[in-house]
Design an enzyme around this catalytic site. Sequence first.
Site, short mmCIF file in Angstrom:
data_model
loop_
_atom_site.label_atom_id
_atom_site.label_comp_id
_atom_site.label_asym_id
_atom_site.label_seq_id
_atom_site.Cartn_x
_atom_site.Cartn_y
_atom_site.Cartn_z
CG ASN A 55 -1.95 -4.57 5.05
OD1 ASN A 55 -2.34 -4.30 6.44
ND2 ASN A 55 -2.93 -4.42 4.35
CB SER A 135 -2.52 -0.30 5.72
OG SER A 135 -2.79 0.88 5.07
N GLY A 140 3.97 0.61 -1.24
CA GLY A 140 4.79 0.79 -2.57
C GLY A 140 4.19 1.25 -3.71
CB ALA A 141 0.77 2.03 -4.78
N GLY A 142 3.19 4.46 -3.93
CA GLY A 142 3.35 6.07 -4.04
C GLY A 142 2.02 6.97 -3.24
N GLY A 144 1.75 7.01 0.34
CA GLY A 144 2.18 7.24 1.68
C GLY A 144 2.07 6.38 2.67
CB SER A 145 1.56 2.62 2.61
OG SER A 145 2.59 2.19 1.84
CB SER A 146 6.37 3.67 4.34
OG SER A 146 6.60 4.90 3.68
CD GLU A 193 7.79 8.17 5.16
OE1 GLU A 193 7.65 6.78 5.03
OE2 GLU A 193 7.71 8.87 3.99
CG ASP A 204 4.97 10.71 1.33
OD1 ASP A 204 4.91 11.83 0.58
OD2 ASP A 204 5.41 9.72 0.66
#
Length: 396
Positions: A55, A135, A140-142, A144-146, A193, A204
């Site tokens: 990604n 993914s 970076g869109a809020g 919780g990808s990280s 995280e 998250d």
Amino acid sequence: MLSEVLLVSAPGKVILHGEHAVVHGKVALAMALNLRTFLRLQPHSNGKVCLNLPNIGVKRAWDVAGLQLQDTSFLEQGDATVPTAEQVEKLKEVAGITQDGAKPEGLAVLAFLYLYLSICRKQRALPSLDITVWSQLPTGAGLGSSAAYSACMAAALLTMCEEIPNPQKDGVSASRWAVEDLELINKWAFQGERMIHGNPSGVDNAVSTWGGALRFQQGKISSLERPLALKILLTNTKVPRSTKTLVASVRSRLLKFPEIMTPLLTSINAISLECERMLGEMAVAPAPEHYLVLEELIDMNQHHLNALGVGHASLDQLCRVTMAHGLHSKLTGAGGGGCGITLLRPDLEQPEVEATKQALNDCGFDCWETSIGAPGISVHSADFLDPSVRQALDGL
Ligand code: MEV
């Protein structure tokens, strides 16, 4: 050490209420999304550690022997401590990160190396392996990808090192770990995280680990009763932002104006509690008036979040556009762009939902109706994995 291929996945999340306030000890209500991150771990004997993150265009490889020679004894403590700036610098050196380490690519590599070196250091020799992570979540869109990334990484490494058992059962598409194993996964996911976000609250990674709908406060997690009919429109404004920077900006505003900011955080906490109470009532006997209260709470929180300084013109636009269709929205996650949620009342006709989605698409936003309360971190059987996911993990 396990020798079989592991396939794990973890969900992203939306925060209904309590983002930012949760960093300062207040309650957050968060739910797992049915958009997931998938990880494949392939043990090897080729003396290499490979990390592929299609990604974000990361393809890295290290010699295990080289990593073994590095002095990473500072990871010995590898416990619930925040990695110091020196440790992060040392890890960057080990990783060979020369570009800006604050970029998502660098942070993802750092978090991987941190978890790999910390979790596998108990082994006689560091293991050789190939990890691919793909993914469905925008980064970076809020959403919780990280955290989903860290949870997958922690679960796969802990399982490979036999710190926790592999829960996978024959003939079952997805299996979950026992509670005590999930606690360990969550602890390490939190550490990952921290490498990425500095000083996150832990909400998250808790949602990625436990799934469902959660109430979270100061590391204390409990499951939430929720009405099944709660539907949400999720909109990605596609405006990039950094959670770390936004969390730091709220902190500095709090230090600058404590008398102004503290009551805002207290009020956000009260909104979360009122929402929790409403959801509890709705689980027993849902009524249209409940939705009106939920909408009011959404509006109030959105104004508070603007006052905290985490709003953005794109989010104002999202609220205006949905309001023109009689719907109420707020940002979700860190704000400053990223994603927003819109409550879909059950009385809404589908054409109205479609018209709202079209209006949001016309703004250049991506939006989709989500199902919430998805299962947390899971291990999958390759035979049952969706072909599109398998293809993505295979590099297409
Ligand atoms: C990010 O998804 C939520 C924040 O509250 C940060 C955190 O809880 O770590 C903004």
